[in-house]
Motif scaffolding. Structure first.
Motif, PDB file in Angstrom:
ATOM      1  N   VAL A  48      -0.340  -3.004   4.218  1.00  0.00           N
ATOM      2  CA  VAL A  48      -0.401  -3.692   2.928  1.00  0.00           C
ATOM      3  C   VAL A  48      -1.536  -4.708   2.952  1.00  0.00           C
ATOM      4  N   LEU A  49      -2.051  -4.989   1.776  1.00  0.00           N
ATOM      5  CA  LEU A  49      -3.077  -6.005   1.609  1.00  0.00           C
ATOM      6  C   LEU A  49      -2.827  -6.671   0.266  1.00  0.00           C
ATOM      7  N   ALA A  50      -2.780  -7.988   0.265  1.00  0.00           N
ATOM      8  CA  ALA A  50      -2.460  -8.708  -0.972  1.00  0.00           C
ATOM      9  C   ALA A  50      -3.392  -9.903  -1.118  1.00  0.00           C
ATOM     10  N   ASP A  51      -3.762 -10.214  -2.363  1.00  0.00           N
ATOM     11  CA  ASP A  51      -4.561 -11.407  -2.610  1.00  0.00           C
ATOM     12  C   ASP A  51      -3.686 -12.496  -3.211  1.00  0.00           C
ATOM     13  N   ARG A  52      -4.247 -13.669  -3.407  1.00  0.00           N
ATOM     14  CA  ARG A  52      -3.476 -14.791  -3.925  1.00  0.00           C
ATOM     15  C   ARG A  52      -3.315 -14.736  -5.437  1.00  0.00           C
ATOM     16  N   HIS A  53      -3.845 -13.674  -6.049  1.00  0.00           N
ATOM     17  CA  HIS A  53      -3.796 -13.542  -7.503  1.00  0.00           C
ATOM     18  C   HIS A  53      -2.740 -12.552  -7.966  1.00  0.00           C
ATOM     19  N   GLY A  54      -1.919 -12.060  -7.024  1.00  0.00           N
ATOM     20  CA  GLY A  54      -0.795 -11.219  -7.400  1.00  0.00           C
ATOM     21  C   GLY A  54      -0.972  -9.731  -7.173  1.00  0.00           C
ATOM     22  N   THR A  55      -2.138  -9.292  -6.743  1.00  0.00           N
ATOM     23  CA  THR A  55      -2.352  -7.866  -6.488  1.00  0.00           C
ATOM     24  C   THR A  55      -1.872  -7.515  -5.082  1.00  0.00           C
ATOM     25  N   VAL A  56      -1.068  -6.468  -4.975  1.00  0.00           N
ATOM     26  CA  VAL A  56      -0.569  -6.005  -3.683  1.00  0.00           C
ATOM     27  C   VAL A  56      -0.924  -4.533  -3.522  1.00  0.00           C
ATOM     28  N   TRP A  57      -1.671  -4.236  -2.474  1.00  0.00           N
ATOM     29  CA  TRP A  57      -2.017  -2.851  -2.164  1.00  0.00           C
ATOM     30  C   TRP A  57      -1.102  -2.308  -1.067  1.00  0.00           C
ATOM     31  N   ALA A  58      -0.671  -1.069  -1.225  1.00  0.00           N
ATOM     32  CA  ALA A  58      -0.148  -0.272  -0.123  1.00  0.00           C
ATOM     33  C   ALA A  58      -1.273   0.701   0.211  1.00  0.00           C
ATOM     34  N   VAL A  59      -2.006   0.394   1.270  1.00  0.00           N
ATOM     35  CA  VAL A  59      -3.277   1.074   1.522  1.00  0.00           C
ATOM     36  C   VAL A  59      -3.078   2.483   2.084  1.00  0.00           C
ATOM     37  N   GLY A  60      -2.066   2.661   2.892  1.00  0.00           N
ATOM     38  CA  GLY A  60      -1.815   3.964   3.497  1.00  0.00           C
ATOM     39  C   GLY A  60      -0.778   3.805   4.581  1.00  0.00           C
ATOM     40  N   GLU A  61      -0.190   4.926   4.994  1.00  0.00           N
ATOM     41  CA  GLU A  61       0.810   4.851   6.059  1.00  0.00           C
ATOM     42  C   GLU A  61       0.227   5.384   7.367  1.00  0.00           C
ATOM     43  N   ARG A  62       0.846   4.945   8.445  1.00  0.00           N
ATOM     44  CA  ARG A  62       0.485   5.413   9.784  1.00  0.00           C
ATOM     45  C   ARG A  62       1.757   5.869  10.488  1.00  0.00           C
ATOM     46  N   GLU A  63       1.617   6.833  11.378  1.00  0.00           N
ATOM     47  CA  GLU A  63       2.743   7.220  12.227  1.00  0.00           C
ATOM     48  C   GLU A  63       2.434   6.825  13.657  1.00  0.00           C
ATOM     49  N   GLU A  79       5.507   7.867  -1.857  1.00  0.00           N
ATOM     50  CA  GLU A  79       5.693   6.974  -2.998  1.00  0.00           C
ATOM     51  C   GLU A  79       6.821   5.985  -2.734  1.00  0.00           C
ATOM     52  N   ARG A  80       7.921   6.465  -2.132  1.00  0.00           N
ATOM     53  CA  ARG A  80       9.049   5.576  -1.858  1.00  0.00           C
ATOM     54  C   ARG A  80       8.720   4.577  -0.744  1.00  0.00           C
ATOM     55  N   LEU A  81       7.986   5.028   0.269  1.00  0.00           N
ATOM     56  CA  LEU A  81       7.546   4.127   1.330  1.00  0.00           C
ATOM     57  C   LEU A  81       6.659   3.019   0.773  1.00  0.00           C
ATOM     58  N   PHE A  82       5.687   3.410  -0.043  1.00  0.00           N
ATOM     59  CA  PHE A  82       4.760   2.430  -0.595  1.00  0.00           C
ATOM     60  C   PHE A  82       5.490   1.437  -1.492  1.00  0.00           C
ATOM     61  N   ALA A  83       6.452   1.927  -2.267  1.00  0.00           N
ATOM     62  CA  ALA A  83       7.206   1.030  -3.143  1.00  0.00           C
ATOM     63  C   ALA A  83       8.002   0.023  -2.320  1.00  0.00           C
ATOM     64  N   ALA A  84       8.628   0.483  -1.234  1.00  0.00           N
ATOM     65  CA  ALA A  84       9.401  -0.416  -0.379  1.00  0.00           C
ATOM     66  C   ALA A  84       8.490  -1.442   0.287  1.00  0.00           C
ATOM     67  N   ALA A  85       7.307  -1.015   0.730  1.00  0.00           N
ATOM     68  CA  ALA A  85       6.369  -1.930   1.382  1.00  0.00           C
ATOM     69  C   ALA A  85       5.867  -2.990   0.406  1.00  0.00           C
ATOM     70  N   ARG A  86       5.582  -2.574  -0.819  1.00  0.00           N
ATOM     71  CA  ARG A  86       5.127  -3.562  -1.816  1.00  0.00           C
ATOM     72  C   ARG A  86       6.234  -4.558  -2.141  1.00  0.00           C
ATOM     73  N   ARG A  87       7.487  -4.069  -2.230  1.00  0.00           N
ATOM     74  CA  ARG A  87       8.602  -4.991  -2.479  1.00  0.00           C
ATOM     75  C   ARG A  87       8.729  -6.001  -1.342  1.00  0.00           C
ATOM     76  N   ALA A  88       8.521  -5.519  -0.108  1.00  0.00           N
ATOM     77  CA  ALA A  88       8.621  -6.412   1.049  1.00  0.00           C
ATOM     78  C   ALA A  88       7.563  -7.508   0.972  1.00  0.00           C
ATOM     79  N   ALA A  89       6.328  -7.145   0.631  1.00  0.00           N
ATOM     80  CA  ALA A  89       5.255  -8.134   0.537  1.00  0.00           C
ATOM     81  C   ALA A  89       5.493  -9.111  -0.609  1.00  0.00           C
ATOM     82  N   GLN A  90       5.945  -8.580  -1.735  1.00  0.00           N
ATOM     83  CA  GLN A  90       6.179  -9.445  -2.901  1.00  0.00           C
ATOM     84  C   GLN A  90       7.337 -10.409  -2.656  1.00  0.00           C
ATOM     85  N   ALA A  91       8.307  -9.989  -1.833  1.00  0.00           N
ATOM     86  CA  ALA A  91       9.483 -10.826  -1.587  1.00  0.00           C
ATOM     87  C   ALA A  91       9.132 -12.121  -0.874  1.00  0.00           C
ATOM     88  N   ILE A  92       7.997 -12.140  -0.177  1.00  0.00           N
ATOM     89  CA  ILE A  92       7.622 -13.354   0.563  1.00  0.00           C
ATOM     90  C   ILE A  92       6.273 -13.899   0.094  1.00  0.00           C
TER      91      ILE A  92
END
Length: 700
Positions: A209-224, A251-264
C-alpha cells in the motif's frame, strides 16, 4: 504526481543493502545522503556511497542502530534534514519517529500514531477486526492449553522471524516463551510476545500500500512470500500465483488492505500481510467487527470458501519491505522515490499504474541449509552474476537485478542478519522469470562463505514451484535434504577436483624460477602420478594424474582430454564435449565454477600441523558468537541431546547439545565468552566406550 521540494539531504538510519538501496533513489532525485555505521560496519560499502558518514560507537544493535538519540545527533552533525529508517532496527519505532519530528527533521515514513497502533500485533489485530478485516485470534501465552496446539509464539514489536517459535508440546512452552522473549528483547528492545494458532500450511500473501496525506490510498499490487525458513521469507514474487488463479481474490485483498490503511490514517509505503488458508484450518479462530455476536463477521466482505481465496490478517508492516523490488519491477514504480515524495507532501495520482509481467526475488543468505540453516560468518571473496545485471534499479525490461550490502572482500560478522544479497528477475511470464533467475544463480560466482544458493536454484527449478503450488510448509513437504543438495553431482565434483589440481599445477609452474616451461611433475622417463587431495560436499577426492608427451593421463578419468589450462581456467574435453572450469583459490579453499554446477573444495595438505588436532569428544563452535547460557558443569553426567550451552549469533539463539551420553570433562568457556568458529566449547567423554563423541548437535 506533484512534488514538493522540502527535503535536500537524507540520513538513512540503517546499514548494508537497504542503506545502499535508499541512497540509489536519493541520487536519482538529486538529494544528498548521509550514512551511519557501527564499528563492525566500518568497512561496509554503504559508507563509501554516502556523501557523509557518522560513526555510532559500538557493535551491538542496542549500542548503535537502535540508539535513536545518536542517530538524530548524527543527522544534525552532518546537515541532514530528513531521516529514512529503512527496514528493521528503528523503522517501526513510534517513539523514534516522534523524536525525529520533534527535532525538526522530516520523517520518511508513516506518522508516529499509525506506527504505534500497528506496533503491537495484539492491538493491531483488534483494530483490523473493528475495520472489518478478518484476523486469527490472539492467544494469551498463560492460557494456552493442549487443545490449542500447535501454537506460534510471536514478538509483538517486530518481525523477520525474530522471537518466533512453533510449540507442539505444552511442556516446551515455558522454555520457548523465555527464549522468544530474549530474542525479541535483543532484536527490538521489547520482550513482549503472544501466541496464535499455528497453521501448518498456508499461503503468505501481502499487499503493498501507498498513501499520501491528502487521502489517496493505493493498493499497488500483491506479493506471495510463502516459501520461508525459520518464519523468514526466502522466495518472494509478484504477482501471487494463488491470486492469479483465484477469480475475484485480488479485488477483495486490495479492498481489505485499503481498509487497513484507512483505519489508521496511514501515510507512506506499507505492507498488509495476510495468510491464505483452507476454511477447515481456520474454523473457530476468526474474529471480526462483530466478534461479540459469536458469528464470523468482518470476514464476509473479504473472505469466502477455500476455493474462493480465503485469507486472514497477520500484521501490517509500517515500513518498506525487503521484498519491495518485485513490486517495483512489475509496476515500474520506484517505491523509495515515492516515499521521499509523499514525505515531502506530494499528492499521489488517483490510481496506481497497472502491473504487468512477473518478478521473483530470492534472498541469498550466508547460511548452511543442510545444517539446520546454520548462519555463517567470514569473508565474501567473490559475488558476481553472469551477464548484464542492474543494481538497485527498477527493471523496465526482462533482466536481472542485484541488491547487495556486500562486495568482494566484505566481511560478514555475527552481529547482524546473514543476508548477503537479493537477486531479482523480471520477465513477461512466471516461467521465464524463474528460469532466468535459476540459471543466473547457478552460474554465479559465490566464493567464500557457504550460502543457500544451491537451495534457491533447486526451489526455482522444482516442478511444484513452477506449477505455483507453494505454501509455508514447502521445505517440509518436499524435503530439505533434497532441496539443499549441491547442484553439482558426484561426477561433476570429481571433474572439478581434477580441474582444480591442474589449475594448481599451472599456478606452480607460473611461479617457478627454474624450467618454467615444463609441465608440473614432468619426468624424462615414466614416473609416479602427481597426487592432490580435496574434500568436497560429495566426499573426498584423490586426484592422480600425469602430464605426458601425449597429453593428460588421469587415473579416474580415462578419455578426458586436457585442452588448455592456466592457474584460473581449465578446459577439458569430456566425451568430445569441451567444458570450461573457472578455478579460484583462497588459502586451502577452492571454488570451481562450470556449466556442470558450482563446486567448493578444501585442499587437504600433505602434512597436518600437530596444533590442528583437538581432543576427542570436543564440542566445537559451529559459528562465531557469544556464550549466553551454560546448562552443565564439569563433572556432570550428560545424556545424548542434552543442552550443554547456548550461543547467540546473527541475532538468533543456538543450542549446542551433547552428541552422546557421557561426562562433561572440560568447559573452557563461561557466560559472556566470545568464541570463534571451531573453538572448543566443551569436551564430553563417552560414558562407556572409549570412542570419541560425534560432533555436537546444534539447534535454534
Amino acid at each position: 504526481m506533484n512534488h514538493t521540494d522540502t527535503v535536500t539531504t537524507v540520513l538513512v538510519a540503517n546499514r548494508g543493502e537497504i542503506a545502499r538501496r535508499v541512497f540509489a533513489s536519493c541520487r536519482r532525485a538529486g538529494l544528498g545522503t548521509v550514512a551511519v555505521f557501527s564499528d563492525a560496519d566500518a568497512g561496509s560499502p554503504h559508507i563509501a556511497e554516502a556523501d557523509a558518514a557518522v560513526r555510532l560507537p559500538g557493535t551491538a544493535p542496542a549500542d548503535t542502530y537502535l540508539r535513536g538519540e545518536a542517530i538524530i545527533a548524527a543527522a544534525r552533525a552532518a546537515g541532514a534534514d530528513a531521516i529514512h529508517p529503512g527496514y528493521g532496527f528503528l523503522s517501526e519505532n513510534a517513539e523514534f519517529a516522534r523524536a525525529v519530528l520533534d527535532a525538526g527533521l522530516t520523517w520518511i515514513g508513516p506518522g508516529p500514531d499509525s506506527i504505534a497502533r500497528m506496533g503491537s500485533k495484539v492491538e493491531a489485530k483488534k483494530i483490523m477486526a473493528d475495520a472489518g478485516v478478518p484476523v486469527l485470534a490472539e492467544l494469551d501465552p498463560a492460557a494456552v492449553t493442549e487443545a490449542d496446539l500447535p501454537v506460534l509464539i510471536k514478538a509483538s514489536a517486530g518481525g523477520g522471524g525474530r522471537g518466533m517459535r512453533v510449540v507442539r508440546d505444552l511442556a516446551e512452552l515455558p522454555d520457548q516463551l523465555a527464549a522468544a522473549r530474549r530474542e525479541a528483547q535483543s532484536a527490538f528492545g521489547d520482550p513482549t510476545v503472544f501466541c496464535e494458532r499455528f497453521l501448518e500450511t498456508g499461503r503468505h500473501i501481502e499487499v503493498q500500500v501507498l498513501a499520501d496525506r491528502h487521502g489517496t490510498v493505493w493498493a499497488v499490487g500483491e506479493r506471495e512470500c510463502s516459501i520461508q525458513r525459520r518464519h523468514q521469507k526466502v522466495v518472494e514474487e509478484a504477482p501471487s500465483p494463488l491470486v492469479e488463479a483465484t477469480p475475484g481474490m485480488r479485488e477483495r485483498l486490495f479492498a481489505a488492505a485499503r481498509r487497513a490503511a484507512q483505519a489508521i490514517d496511514y501515510e507512506g509505503a506499507g505492507t498488509v500481510e495476510f495468510l491464505a488458508t483452507g476454511a477447515s484450518e481456520a474454523t473457530g479462530n476468526v474474529t471480526g467487527a462483530s466478534e461479540a455476536t459469536g458469528n464470523v463477521t468482518g470476514a464476509s466482505e473479504a473472505t469466502g470458501s477455500s476455493a474462493d481465496g480465503e485469507f486472514f490478517f497477520l500484521e501490517m508492516n509500517t515500513r518498506l519491505q525487503v521484498e519491495h523490488p518485485v513490486t517495483e519491477c512489475t509496476t515500474g514504480l520506484d517505491l523509495v522515490d515515492l516515499q521521499l515524495q509523499v514525505a515531502a507532501g506530494a499528492r499521489l495520482e488517483p490510481e496506481p499504474p497497472p502491473a504487468s509481467g512477473h518478478s521473483i526475488e530470492v534472498r541469498l543468505y550466508a547460511e548452511d541449509p543442510a545444517q539446520d540453516w546454520r548462519p555463517q560468518s567470514g569473508t565474501v571473496h567473490r559475488l558476481a552474476l553472469p551477464g548484464r545485471v542492474a543494481a538497485f534499479e527498477v527493471l523496465r525490461e526482462p533482466g536481472l537485478r542485484l541488491d547487495s550490502g556486500v562486495e568482494d572482500g566484505s566481511a560478514v560478522g555475527v552481529h547482524y542478519d546473514p543476508m548477503l544479497a537479493k537477486v531479482i528477475s523480471y520477465a513477461p511470464t512466471r516461467g521465464r522469470a524463474a528460469r532466468m533467475l535459476a540459471t543466473s544463480l547457478a552460474r554465479a560466482e559465490v566464493h567464500g562463505l557457504r550460502t543457500n544458493r544451491d537451495l534457491l536454484v533447486n526451489v526455482l527449478r522444482h516442478p511444484e514451484f513452477l506449477a505455483g503450488n507453494t505454501d509455508t510448509a514447502f521445505f517440509d513437504t518436499h524435503g530439505l535434504d533434497t532441496l539443499a543438495a549441491p547442484l553439482a553431482d558426484a561426477g561433476a565434483e570429481s571433474l572439478s577436483a581434477l580441474a582444480a589440481a591442474l589449475a594448481d599445477a599451472a599456478a606452480h609452474r607460473a611461479a617457478a624460477t627454474v624450467a618454467r616451461g615444463l609441465p608440473s611433475g614432468w619426468r624424462n622417463l615414466p614416473s609416479q602420478p602427481q597426487v592432490k587431495r580435496y574434500e568436497g560436499d560429495r566426499g573426498a577426492h584423490e586426484v592422480r594424474y600425469r602430464l605426458t608427451r601425449s597429453g593428460l593421463i588421469a587415473d579416474d578419468h580415462p578419455g578426458v582430454v586436457l585442452v588448455a589450462h592456466t592457474e584460473r581456467r581449465v578446459v577439458l574435453a569430456i566425451d568430445g564435449v569441451h567444458r570450461q572450469f573457472d578455478v579460484a583459490r583462497y588459502g586451502d579453499a577452492v571454488h570451481v565454477d562450470s556449466s556442470l554446477g558450482p563446486v567448493r573444495l578444501r585442499a587437504i595438505p600433505r602434512f597436518v600441523e600437530p596444533s590442528a588436532h583437538v581432543a576427542a569428544g570436543s564440542l566445537l563452535a559451529p559459528m562465531p558468537g557469544s556464550v549466553i547460557r551454560i546448562g552443565a558443569a564439569v563433572g556432570d553426567a550428560v545424556t545424548a541431546g542434552q543442552p550443554v550451552l547456548w550461543l547467540e549469533a546473527m541475532k538468533m539463539e543456538h543450542i549446542v547439545k551433547a552428541p552422546t551420553a557421557g561426562v562433561l570433562t572440560e568447559l573452557p568457556v563461561a557466560v559472556g565468552t566470545q568464541v570463534e568458529l571451531g573453538a572448543v566449547l566443551a569436551v564430553v567423554t563417552p560414558a562407556e566406550s572409549g570412542e570419541p563423541s560425534a560432533p555436537a548437535d546444534i539447534e535454534e
